[in-house]
Design a protein around this motif. Structure first.
Motif, PDB file in Angstrom:
ATOM      1  N   LYS A   1      -8.699   3.867   0.517  1.00 23.03           N
ATOM      2  CA  LYS A   1      -7.563   4.398   1.266  1.00 23.03           C
ATOM      3  C   LYS A   1      -6.219   3.745   0.944  1.00 23.03           C
ATOM      4  N   LEU A   2      -6.211   2.531   0.442  1.00 21.38           N
ATOM      5  CA  LEU A   2      -4.941   1.837   0.209  1.00 21.38           C
ATOM      6  C   LEU A   2      -4.009   2.577  -0.761  1.00 21.38           C
ATOM      7  N   PRO A   3      -4.487   3.067  -1.895  1.00 23.62           N
ATOM      8  CA  PRO A   3      -3.552   3.790  -2.780  1.00 23.62           C
ATOM      9  C   PRO A   3      -2.898   4.994  -2.106  1.00 23.62           C
ATOM     10  N   GLN A   4      -3.657   5.759  -1.360  1.00 23.24           N
ATOM     11  CA  GLN A   4      -3.080   6.922  -0.675  1.00 23.24           C
ATOM     12  C   GLN A   4      -2.113   6.495   0.419  1.00 23.24           C
ATOM     13  N   TYR A   5      -2.410   5.410   1.095  1.00 18.40           N
ATOM     14  CA  TYR A   5      -1.504   4.870   2.109  1.00 18.40           C
ATOM     15  C   TYR A   5      -0.158   4.516   1.475  1.00 18.40           C
ATOM     16  N   ILE A   6      -0.202   3.874   0.311  1.00 17.56           N
ATOM     17  CA  ILE A   6       1.024   3.506  -0.397  1.00 17.56           C
ATOM     18  C   ILE A   6       1.826   4.765  -0.745  1.00 17.56           C
ATOM     19  N   ILE A   7       1.135   5.794  -1.200  1.00 17.81           N
ATOM     20  CA  ILE A   7       1.802   7.061  -1.532  1.00 17.81           C
ATOM     21  C   ILE A   7       2.379   7.704  -0.271  1.00 17.81           C
ATOM     22  N   ASP A   8       1.576   7.804   0.774  1.00 18.65           N
ATOM     23  CA  ASP A   8       2.020   8.448   2.018  1.00 18.65           C
ATOM     24  C   ASP A   8       3.219   7.747   2.639  1.00 18.65           C
ATOM     25  N   LYS A   9       3.250   6.432   2.564  1.00 20.92           N
ATOM     26  CA  LYS A   9       4.354   5.664   3.154  1.00 20.92           C
ATOM     27  C   LYS A   9       5.543   5.510   2.193  1.00 20.92           C
ATOM     28  N   LYS A  10       5.398   6.127   1.011  1.00 24.19           N
ATOM     29  CA  LYS A  10       6.450   6.089  -0.018  1.00 24.19           C
ATOM     30  C   LYS A  10       6.854   4.655  -0.370  1.00 24.19           C
ATOM     31  N   ILE A  11       5.843   3.809  -0.487  1.00 24.59           N
ATOM     32  CA  ILE A  11       6.055   2.423  -0.878  1.00 24.59           C
ATOM     33  C   ILE A  11       6.163   2.378  -2.395  1.00 24.59           C
ATOM     34  N   THR A  12       7.261   1.868  -2.879  1.00 32.04           N
ATOM     35  CA  THR A  12       7.453   1.705  -4.315  1.00 32.04           C
ATOM     36  C   THR A  12       7.879   0.270  -4.593  1.00 32.04           C
ATOM     37  N   ALA A  13       7.647  -0.156  -5.822  1.00 32.96           N
ATOM     38  CA  ALA A  13       8.026  -1.515  -6.205  1.00 32.96           C
ATOM     39  C   ALA A  13       8.295  -1.552  -7.703  1.00 32.96           C
ATOM     40  N   ASP A  14       8.925  -2.618  -8.131  1.00 29.16           N
ATOM     41  CA  ASP A  14       9.222  -2.811  -9.549  1.00 29.16           C
ATOM     42  C   ASP A  14       8.134  -3.588 -10.272  1.00 29.16           C
ATOM     43  N   TYR A  15       7.480  -4.498  -9.556  1.00 28.78           N
ATOM     44  CA  TYR A  15       6.481  -5.379 -10.149  1.00 28.78           C
ATOM     45  C   TYR A  15       5.243  -5.446  -9.269  1.00 28.78           C
ATOM     46  N   LEU A  16       4.107  -5.680  -9.914  1.00 29.93           N
ATOM     47  CA  LEU A  16       2.856  -5.939  -9.210  1.00 29.93           C
ATOM     48  C   LEU A  16       2.353  -7.306  -9.666  1.00 29.93           C
ATOM     49  N   PHE A  17       2.152  -8.199  -8.708  1.00 29.32           N
ATOM     50  CA  PHE A  17       1.607  -9.522  -8.978  1.00 29.32           C
ATOM     51  C   PHE A  17       0.220  -9.594  -8.337  1.00 29.32           C
ATOM     52  N   VAL A  18      -0.766  -9.968  -9.135  1.00 23.43           N
ATOM     53  CA  VAL A  18      -2.124 -10.125  -8.626  1.00 23.43           C
ATOM     54  C   VAL A  18      -2.504 -11.583  -8.851  1.00 23.43           C
ATOM     55  N   THR A  19      -2.662 -12.300  -7.747  1.00 28.73           N
ATOM     56  CA  THR A  19      -2.829 -13.746  -7.837  1.00 28.73           C
ATOM     57  C   THR A  19      -4.267 -14.181  -7.581  1.00 28.73           C
ATOM     58  N   GLY A  20      -5.137 -13.646  -8.396  1.00 22.17           N
ATOM     59  CA  GLY A  20      -6.481 -14.176  -8.499  1.00 22.17           C
ATOM     60  C   GLY A  20      -7.516 -13.660  -7.534  1.00 22.17           C
TER      61      GLY A  20
END
Length: 189
Positions: A26-45
């Motif tokens: 569900k998280l990807p669709q939530y991001i789309i539905d809430k129109k959350i955008t960003a320039d960078y993605l950091f994944v810290t382990g």
């Protein structure tokens, strides 16, 4: 500049519970539905759950990377703006506690260097993390680690900011290692 931070994915295809799977679905669709955008993605382990590392059938890295790419795509983050560092679950935990303790006892914080033979041993423990890096590259992520990466630490410049990458789990082997962080400050410098 806007960024999105993920950590502790703990991907474990054989033992993920319903809540974990539901969150990932569900998280990807939530991001789309809430129109959350960003320039960078950091994944810290912690791309996987170390408790089940012996059960890893080779799909864990692929599944974790697919999830990361789904999140990046949902937030409209270009794949060239995905950056990662390993976590303590992304290395092979060794049964050789004596070797880890020997490395710790030989480490001189003033000098800040690991011995060459110890570096080889420590680096070999990050095979799973290297699978993550390879899978990201295979999926078109050009530089998930900084170009000037000493394997342990790195720095990269972007038009918006400078990024410092620290591998804080170099010497990690078990929960007993909490509070005894050794990062190799010579390599950091």
């Amino acid at each position: 500049m806007k960024w999105l931070h993920l950590s502790d994915i703990h991907y474990n295809p054989k033992n993920d519970g319903r809540s974990t799977q539901q969150l990932r679905d569900k998280l990807p669709q939530y991001i789309i539905d809430k129109k959350i955008t960003a320039d960078y993605l950091f994944v810290t382990g912690d791309f996987r759950h170390a408790k089940y590392q012996k059960d890893d059938d080779g799909t864990t890295a692929k599944n974790a990377v697919q999830f990361i790419l789904r999140i990046a795509d949902a937030a409209r983050i270009g794949h060239s703006n995905i950056y990662i560092v390993p976590g303590n679950h992304d290395l092979s935990r060794s049964e050789d506690k004596l070797r880890i303790n020997e490395i710790k006892s030989c480490y001189n914080a003033h000098d800040g260097r690991f011995q060459d033979r110890d570096l080889i041993f420590l680096k070999e423990r990050f095979v799973f993390f290297q699978q993550i890096v390879s899978e990201l590259k295979a999926q078109g992520v050009p530089a998930p680690l900084p170009e000037k990466h000493s394997y342990w630490h790195g720095v990269t410049e972007t038009p918006e900011c400078n990024l410092l990458f620290l591998n804080t789990c170099i010497i990690c082997n078990s929960n007993e290692d909490r509070g005894s962080l050794i990062i190799g400050n010579y390599d950091l410098y």
